[in-house]
Design a protein around this motif. Structure first.
Motif, PDB file in Angstrom:
ATOM      1  N   VAL A   1       0.834  -1.203   0.000  1.00 15.72           N
ATOM      2  CA  VAL A   1       0.000   0.000   0.000  1.00 15.72           C
ATOM      3  C   VAL A   1       0.871   1.256   0.000  1.00 15.72           C
TER       4      VAL A   1
ATOM      5  N   GLU B   1     -10.789  -7.430   1.412  1.00 11.90           N
ATOM      6  CA  GLU B   1     -10.912  -6.447   2.489  1.00 11.90           C
ATOM      7  C   GLU B   1     -10.215  -6.892   3.765  1.00 11.90           C
TER       8      GLU B   1
ATOM      9  N   GLY C   1      -7.933  -4.151   2.330  1.00 11.61           N
ATOM     10  CA  GLY C   1      -8.942  -3.164   1.956  1.00 11.61           C
ATOM     11  C   GLY C   1      -8.358  -1.817   1.568  1.00 11.61           C
ATOM     12  N   ALA C   2      -7.144  -1.510   2.029  1.00  9.38           N
ATOM     13  CA  ALA C   2      -6.521  -0.230   1.701  1.00  9.38           C
ATOM     14  C   ALA C   2      -6.028  -0.162   0.261  1.00  9.38           C
TER      15      ALA C   2
ATOM     16  N   ARG D   1     -16.366  -6.232  -6.135  1.00 10.49           N
ATOM     17  CA  ARG D   1     -15.766  -4.917  -5.908  1.00 10.49           C
ATOM     18  C   ARG D   1     -15.007  -4.407  -7.128  1.00 10.49           C
TER      19      ARG D   1
ATOM     20  N   ASP E   1      -7.158   3.356  -9.744  1.00 11.12           N
ATOM     21  CA  ASP E   1      -8.192   4.056 -10.519  1.00 11.12           C
ATOM     22  C   ASP E   1      -9.210   3.084 -11.101  1.00 11.12           C
TER      23      ASP E   1
ATOM     24  N   ARG F   1      -7.617  -1.022  -2.610  1.00 13.88           N
ATOM     25  CA  ARG F   1      -8.615  -0.594  -3.606  1.00 13.88           C
ATOM     26  C   ARG F   1      -8.634   0.915  -3.794  1.00 13.88           C
ATOM     27  N   GLY F   2      -8.460   1.664  -2.713  1.00 11.10           N
ATOM     28  CA  GLY F   2      -8.491   3.117  -2.804  1.00 11.10           C
ATOM     29  C   GLY F   2      -7.293   3.717  -3.514  1.00 11.10           C
ATOM     30  N   CYS F   3      -6.243   2.927  -3.724  1.00 14.93           N
ATOM     31  CA  CYS F   3      -5.052   3.410  -4.428  1.00 14.93           C
ATOM     32  C   CYS F   3      -5.172   3.272  -5.940  1.00 14.93           C
TER      33      CYS F   3
ATOM     34  N   ASP G   1     -14.307  -2.981 -11.010  1.00 10.99           N
ATOM     35  CA  ASP G   1     -14.953  -2.088 -11.977  1.00 10.99           C
ATOM     36  C   ASP G   1     -15.400  -2.858 -13.206  1.00 10.99           C
TER      37      ASP G   1
ATOM     38  N   ARG H   1       1.098   7.037  -6.918  1.00 12.97           N
ATOM     39  CA  ARG H   1      -0.066   7.800  -7.407  1.00 12.97           C
ATOM     40  C   ARG H   1       0.347   9.173  -7.925  1.00 12.97           C
TER      41      ARG H   1
ATOM     42  N   THR I   1       0.757   4.120  -2.896  1.00 13.46           N
ATOM     43  CA  THR I   1       0.492   5.507  -2.515  1.00 13.46           C
ATOM     44  C   THR I   1       1.561   6.436  -3.089  1.00 13.46           C
TER      45      THR I   1
END
Length: 228
Positions: free
Chosen positions: A99, A149, A154-155, A212, A161, A157-159, A214, A106, A103
């Motif tokens: 993660v 998750e 779970g952290a 989860r 697009d 997925r937010g990284c 896209d 990005r 990060t």
């Protein structure tokens, strides 16, 4: 590319596509200007490595691949933790390190950022092996647990697009996985046992995260190919 649109409940878009069609989609993503991170996931043997190799060949210097498998714990650490017999399970990776790297990736920096790789011949991760240049518009990352998750995953997925989930029948994946283990010198019985137990268990875990994504992709790949 045959596509079924998502419904109001957030069900991912489902498509049947060739590798070439997915390359076209990734090219469009890389053209958007700012850096994008694209995740490729699916159960073991779904074809993640095959697709990523095709994307790298098509996009050249516009893409870099930083795989999740580079964050495997080293074998010595797995033995210390008592997890060596189920290497590849969700709790056998440095999730926090993964993660942290995503990060950093990005937002491009003035100097290259380096990621690790997993050497299948050595069965060990190798650090600082993949340079991601400041000018690289698209970063690929592939692995089993991008949508999970539990265990801190779970952290991830937010990284990202976009995340594409490769959906393949279990019996097809098993054949591919056995062929792959045999190609690395494993004995036939040992290869089958590992695929039916460890890979099978991990595959069911990955399948539980499918919703989860896209994009859920039924990938058209000739059976003469042994996808990873």
């Amino acid at each position: 590319m045959h596509q079924a649109d998502p419904d109001d409940t957030g069900t991912p878009t489902v498509v049947r596509a060739t590798v070439e069609q997915l390359v076209d989609r990734a090219v469009r993503l890389a053209r958007r200007g700012d850096r994008r991170l694209l995740g490729i996931t699916g159960a073991p043997g779904a074809g993640k490595s095959t697709l990523c190799a095709a994307l790298q060949e098509a996009l050249g210097e516009r893409v870099a691949l930083v795989g999740m498998d580079g964050f495997h714990y080293a074998n010595v650490e797995l033995r210390r933790l008592g997890r060596a017999d189920r290497k590849g399970a969700p709790d056998t990776f440095d999730v926090d390190g993964y993660v942290a790297l995503l990060t950093r990736l990005r937002t491009p920096t003035a100097t290259p950022v380096y990621g690790p790789v997993f050497d299948r011949a050595l069965e060990e991760p190798i650090g600082s092996a993949v340079p991601v240049l400041p000018t690289t518009p698209l970063v690929l990352t592939e692995g089993n647990y991008l949508l999970l998750e539990a265990h801190g995953w779970g952290a991830v997925r937010g990284c990202l697009d976009e995340v594409w989930y490769l959906d393949v029948l279990p019996e097809v994946r098993e054949r591919r996985l056995i062929r792959r283990r045999l190609s690395f010198g494993h004995e036939p019985r040992a290869a089958e046992d590992w695929v039916h137990t460890v890979d099978g268990r991990n595959g069911r875990t990955v399948e539980s995260s499918r919703s989860r994504a896209d994009l859920v992709v039924h990938l058209d790949v000739p059976e003469t190919v042994t996808p990873g």
